[in-house]
Enzyme design. Structure first.
Site, mmCIF file in Angstrom:
data_model
loop_
_atom_site.group_PDB
_atom_site.id
_atom_site.type_symbol
_atom_site.label_atom_id
_atom_site.label_comp_id
_atom_site.label_asym_id
_atom_site.label_seq_id
_atom_site.Cartn_x
_atom_site.Cartn_y
_atom_site.Cartn_z
ATOM 1 N N ASP A 1 3.937 -1.294 -1.777
ATOM 2 C CA ASP A 1 2.918 -1.365 -0.598
ATOM 3 C C ASP A 1 1.877 -1.607 -1.407
ATOM 4 O O ASP A 1 1.022 -0.875 -2.327
ATOM 5 C CB ASP A 1 3.146 -0.016 -0.436
ATOM 6 N N HIS B 1 5.435 7.741 -1.105
ATOM 7 C CA HIS B 1 4.271 7.764 -0.236
ATOM 8 C C HIS B 1 4.308 7.809 1.205
ATOM 9 O O HIS B 1 5.611 7.791 1.200
ATOM 10 C CB HIS B 1 3.327 6.544 -0.170
ATOM 11 N N CYS C 1 5.519 5.463 4.412
ATOM 12 C CA CYS C 1 6.814 4.362 4.143
ATOM 13 C C CYS C 1 6.904 3.535 5.441
ATOM 14 O O CYS C 1 7.801 3.830 5.582
ATOM 15 C CB CYS C 1 7.353 4.482 2.799
ATOM 16 N N CYS D 1 6.626 2.386 -4.933
ATOM 17 C CA CYS D 1 7.344 1.438 -3.958
ATOM 18 C C CYS D 1 5.981 0.454 -4.121
ATOM 19 O O CYS D 1 4.752 0.355 -4.419
ATOM 20 C CB CYS D 1 6.473 2.302 -2.310
ATOM 21 N N ARG E 1 -0.926 -0.196 -0.706
ATOM 22 C CA ARG E 1 -1.914 0.256 -0.579
ATOM 23 C C ARG E 1 -1.688 1.691 -1.423
ATOM 24 O O ARG E 1 -2.001 2.491 -1.969
ATOM 25 C CB ARG E 1 -1.529 0.548 0.824
HETATM 26 CO CO CO Z 1 6.612 2.685 1.253
#
Ligand code: CO
Length: 221
Positions: free
Chosen positions: A49, A103, A106, A47, A51
């Site tokens: 993302d 994750h 998400c 992803c 993080r």
């Molecule tokens: Co995500």
């Protein structure tokens, strides 16, 4: 004259210098060696993302992990970006492992579970709505929205692994006898730990018949 902070991002360049100096302190030849070749064993599909930083989670250095990231780690058969990465990784770099890593929590998966409109990205998240619909009975049986979201995050990984395996790229590699494992992993932002969903595909015989290709591509007659 004062530098426009919008144009300079000075702090990031300072960080970069410190980072490169630290790596060179550990191994003075590191960048010289790295510039000569790229030979990662792994392709990471994860992803976007912020993080979930791919290299860092698995403790790998530059050069050790080939990476493709998009919102909610989706693999779509008409996405030439993802397919190009997969083809280059499998056929040129000859990676041994493709890791699809989702994750928990998400945001992309969460948005797909809801009915609120978010603009263009809703077209992308449509792929995850399809995953939901496909597993609706299991998902609707979850007691809380949080459990439902986390299960959909896991199911999305499994579905995207299937999409990787259904490509001609991966099946051609298996047909050539190239060892290639496609792994299903999920990461928890809450504790920094990875979990193996224990769904690893290593050959065409492990995928449904309808998705199998029998030989080298020939023009349809
Ligand atoms: Co995500």
């Amino acid at each position: 004259m004062e530098v426009d902070p919008l144009r300079s991002l000075k702090g990031l360049f300072e960080n970069n210098k410190k980072w490169a100096d630290k790596i060179k302190a550990d191994d003075p030849q590191f960048f010289a060696k790295l510039s000569k070749q790229q030979a990662p064993e792994y392709l990471w599909i994860g992803c976007s993302d912020s993080r979930v930083p791919a290299n860092e989670i698995v403790g790998l250095l530059p050069g050790e992990l080939f990476v493709h990231r998009n919102v909610a780690n989706v693999v779509v058969h008409t996405d030439f970006n993802c397919l190009a990465v997969l083809q280059f990784a499998v056929e040129v770099l000859k990676v041994k492992h493709v890791i699809v890593c989702g994750h928990y929590g998400c945001g992309g998966v969460k948005a797909a579970m809801e009915n609120k409109a978010h603009g263009l990205i809703d077209n992308w998240l449509h792929n995850i709505k399809d995953v939901y619909q496909h597993h609706r009975a299991r998902l609707d049986a979850m007691k809380s929205d949080r459990e439902k979201l986390n299960l959909l995050c896991e199911l999305n990984v499994i579905e995207q692994v299937a999409n990787v395996c259904h490509t001609t790229i991966v099946q051609d590699a298996w047909r050539r006898g190239q060892g290639l494992a496609v792994h299903s992993w999920i990461y928890s932002i809450e504790n920094g730990l990875l979990k193996d969903l224990n769904h690893c595909v290593t050959g065409t015989e492990q995928i449904p018949t309808i998705y199998r290709f029998s030989g080298e591509a020939k023009p349809a007659t």
